[in-house]
Design a protein around this motif. Structure first.
Motif, PDB file in Angstrom:
ATOM      1  N   PRO A  85       0.811  -1.241   0.000  1.00 10.30           N
ATOM      2  CA  PRO A  85       0.000   0.000   0.000  1.00 10.30           C
ATOM      3  C   PRO A  85       0.836   1.280   0.000  1.00 10.30           C
ATOM      4  CG  PRO A  85      -0.488  -1.411   1.936  1.00 10.30           C
ATOM      5  CD  PRO A  85       0.697  -1.984   1.270  1.00 10.30           C
ATOM      6  N   TYR A  86       2.144   1.172   0.280  1.00  5.61           N
ATOM      7  CA  TYR A  86       2.945   2.391   0.462  1.00  5.61           C
ATOM      8  C   TYR A  86       4.003   2.560  -0.624  1.00  5.61           C
ATOM      9  CZ  TYR A  86       0.751   1.868   5.008  1.00  5.61           C
ATOM     10  OH  TYR A  86      -0.163   1.701   6.017  1.00  5.61           O
ATOM     11  N   LYS A  87       3.966   1.680  -1.646  1.00  7.57           N
ATOM     12  CA  LYS A  87       4.979   1.767  -2.720  1.00  7.57           C
ATOM     13  C   LYS A  87       4.983   3.166  -3.332  1.00  7.57           C
ATOM     14  CE  LYS A  87       5.923  -2.763  -4.788  1.00  7.57           C
ATOM     15  NZ  LYS A  87       5.299  -3.826  -5.578  1.00  7.57           N
ATOM     16  N   ASN A  88       6.165   3.673  -3.656  1.00  6.43           N
ATOM     17  CA  ASN A  88       6.335   4.968  -4.335  1.00  6.43           C
ATOM     18  C   ASN A  88       5.812   6.149  -3.512  1.00  6.43           C
ATOM     19  OD1 ASN A  88       7.279   3.443  -6.555  1.00  6.43           O
ATOM     20  ND2 ASN A  88       5.142   3.071  -7.157  1.00  6.43           N
ATOM     21  N   GLN A  89       5.631   5.944  -2.202  1.00  4.91           N
ATOM     22  CA  GLN A  89       5.251   7.096  -1.367  1.00  4.91           C
ATOM     23  C   GLN A  89       6.486   7.643  -0.660  1.00  4.91           C
ATOM     24  OE1 GLN A  89       1.747   7.003   1.115  1.00  4.91           O
ATOM     25  NE2 GLN A  89       0.815   5.370  -0.107  1.00  4.91           N
ATOM     26  N   ARG A  90       6.383   8.872  -0.198  1.00  2.00           N
ATOM     27  CA  ARG A  90       7.495   9.489   0.525  1.00  2.00           C
ATOM     28  C   ARG A  90       7.554   8.960   1.959  1.00  2.00           C
ATOM     29  NH1 ARG A  90       7.520  15.683   0.722  1.00  2.00           N
ATOM     30  NH2 ARG A  90       5.479  15.264   1.653  1.00  2.00           N
ATOM     31  N   TRP A  91       8.740   8.935   2.542  1.00  3.11           N
ATOM     32  CA  TRP A  91       8.881   8.493   3.933  1.00  3.11           C
ATOM     33  C   TRP A  91       7.989   9.326   4.863  1.00  3.11           C
ATOM     34  CZ3 TRP A  91      11.386   4.286   5.752  1.00  3.11           C
ATOM     35  CH2 TRP A  91      12.284   3.638   4.890  1.00  3.11           C
ATOM     36  N   VAL A  92       7.880  10.626   4.601  1.00  2.68           N
ATOM     37  CA  VAL A  92       7.114  11.482   5.523  1.00  2.68           C
ATOM     38  C   VAL A  92       5.600  11.375   5.313  1.00  2.68           C
ATOM     39  CG1 VAL A  92       8.954  13.172   5.887  1.00  2.68           C
ATOM     40  CG2 VAL A  92       7.375  13.461   3.954  1.00  2.68           C
ATOM     41  N   ASP A  93       5.182  10.658   4.259  1.00  2.00           N
ATOM     42  CA  ASP A  93       3.737  10.587   3.993  1.00  2.00           C
ATOM     43  C   ASP A  93       3.103   9.270   4.447  1.00  2.00           C
ATOM     44  OD1 ASP A  93       4.349  12.330   0.908  1.00  2.00           O
ATOM     45  OD2 ASP A  93       3.637  13.121   2.849  1.00  2.00           O
ATOM     46  N   VAL A  94       3.939   8.259   4.745  1.00  2.00           N
ATOM     47  CA  VAL A  94       3.362   6.977   5.191  1.00  2.00           C
ATOM     48  C   VAL A  94       3.216   7.009   6.716  1.00  2.00           C
ATOM     49  CG1 VAL A  94       4.367   5.731   3.241  1.00  2.00           C
ATOM     50  CG2 VAL A  94       5.618   5.831   5.413  1.00  2.00           C
ATOM     51  N   PRO A  95       2.382   6.156   7.309  1.00  2.00           N
ATOM     52  CA  PRO A  95       2.246   6.157   8.781  1.00  2.00           C
ATOM     53  C   PRO A  95       3.605   6.002   9.461  1.00  2.00           C
ATOM     54  CG  PRO A  95       0.540   4.812   7.801  1.00  2.00           C
ATOM     55  CD  PRO A  95       1.447   5.207   6.681  1.00  2.00           C
TER      56      PRO A  95
END
Ligand SMILES: O=P(O)(O)OC[C@@]1(O)O[C@H](CO)[C@@H](O)[C@@H]1O
Length: 412
Positions: A85-95
């Motif tokens: 669910p978190y692929k290609n997201q920024r470190w600061v944007d995931v839980p």
């Protein structure tokens, strides 16, 4: 077993690193990069490994989660599912809890912890764990002397002393202040503190209720979801020593991490390293503590166990059924530390006055949380306490100066 499989309240939003000015932002954008750079400084990894660690440190503030290469770790395929669910997201944007847990798993991926070869099984945080122990030797001696005295008193009285148990709960709580992801072993020897002056800093104190719960039966099984190695682990082992030696428990399980994580989280190897460290000392009370510890381990009264669930990014209500069934055999589950507390609550923005038992209604046995506050998650606090804290200590949520001893006993 209670029939709740989730908190019986709607879930608030998760803490994320993009929350400007939050401690979470400070952790993801500054503390975690520094932790990765300390791994470089404190080990003698290859240039390639160090470059990849530096790349990880540099990408945290604004970069994107990197994939996990198959390093043959037993949890590799689970992590492929967690990451989806978190692929290609920024470190600061995931839980935040996902980001932090994955960050530590990535460090092991980069340092080839799981792969055959020179670095297999090398704990990247070993130096800090060892320094943590050496810095706390005076506190260790006084604690072992105190436990010996309390055991003698309980034996003389012919029954376990509730007041001694409560005092050791306080030691186990404040031992949690010394967590190396926050403070280096030498920055400030936080193991030297006077328990009495700390009582005022306990925001919820269910310690007497815990002593009453355990006094109800002599055949208690107690399960510890352990947190940090070092002085905190010794405080936990002293509490375990008293529980078994005084008769409050006849068996204790320590649930430990299967690999290094959160800098100082304890593994089975750290328990034995701690025992060996103490055995090398000469103080008689420390030596007799080590003898009792060895006897409890050899007799099966003290069981060390590990499970990849404890290093997964999942909230506690998603622990596998097999583990839930195992914990259902316990008379009391003791959950140590801040990161585990965050998992209990799902690392989301609960109103701090939310009823703690309404959230942690999913565990299959009575649960005790021993936690010093080091993150912006809390529940079960009184409104008037919050008003006082806001004035007294605006950093109360994250400076490790405040603690909770919270019991949930749903009469299961
Ligand atoms: O579980 P512990 O060892 O008590 O604390 C670990 C931890 O809560 O401390 C840091 C500061 O909040 C967090 O980054 C991390 O989750």
């Amino acid at each position: 077993m209670n029939n709740f499989q989730l908190p019986n309240l709607p879930l608030p939003s998760p803490l994320v690193g993009s929350e400007i000015g939050s401690f979470t932002e400070f952790t993801v954008t500054q503390r975690m990069p520094n932790i990765a750079r300390r791994v470089i400084k404190e080990n003698k990894f290859t240039t390639e490994i160090n470059q990849n660690l530096e790349k990880l440190a540099a990408e945290l503030p604004n970069g994107y989660l990197q994939p996990l290469k198959n390093d043959t770790g037993a949890d590799f395929h689970d992590w492929e599912k967690y990451l989806e669910p978190y692929k290609n997201q920024r470190w600061v944007d995931v839980p935040w809890f996902f980001a932090e847990t994955y960050f530590y798993r990535l460090i092991l991926n980069i340092t080839n912890y799981f792969q055959h070869g020179e670095w297999q099984g090398v704990d990247p945080f070993l130096l800090q764990k060892e320094q943590g122990l050496e810095a706390a030797i005076d506190a260790i001696i006084s604690l072992c002397t105190q436990v010996q005295q309390w055991l003698n008193e309980s034996k003389k009285a012919g029954k376990p002393s509730k007041s001694s148990l409560i005092a050791l709960l306080y030691f186990a709580l404040w031992g949690n202040r010394v967590d190396l992801s926050l403070w280096s072993a030498f920055e400030d020897n936080r193991s030297n503190f006077d328990i009495q002056t700390q009582l005022n800093n306990i925001l919820v104190d269910d310690s007497f209720a815990v002593s009453k719960l355990l006094a109800k039966s002599e055949n208690n099984r107690i399960d510890f979801v352990v947190d940090n190695a070092g002085f905190e682990l010794i405080c936990d082992l002293c509490l375990v020593d008293f529980l078994l030696g005084s008769g409050f428990a006849n068996q204790v399980y320590l649930h430990l991490k299967p690999h290094p994580t959160f800098v100082s989280d304890a593994m089975i190897k750290d328990v034995y390293a701690t025992k060996d460290f103490l055995a090398a000392g000469s103080h008689p009370d420390v030596k007799s503590f080590v003898q009792r510890l060895s006897k409890n381990l050899d007799s099966g009264k003290l069981i060390l166990t590990e499970d990849y669930c404890w290093t997964s990014p999942l909230p506690f209500w998603q622990i596998p059924q097999s583990l839930k069934d195992e914990l259902a055999k316990s008379n009391l589950i003791v959950v140590k530390g801040d990161a585990n507390y965050r998992r209990l609550l799902g690392d989301v923005y609960w109103d701090y006055t939310t009823n703690f038992a309404d959230i942690v209604a999913y565990l299959p046995a009575p649960m005790l949380a021993l936690r010093t506050l080091k993150s912006e998650v809390a529940a079960g606090l009184k409104a008037e306490v919050l008003e006082e804290l806001a004035i007294l200590d605006p950093q109360w949520l994250t400076n490790g100066q405040w603690g909770v001893i919270q019991l949930v006993d749903l009469g299961i």
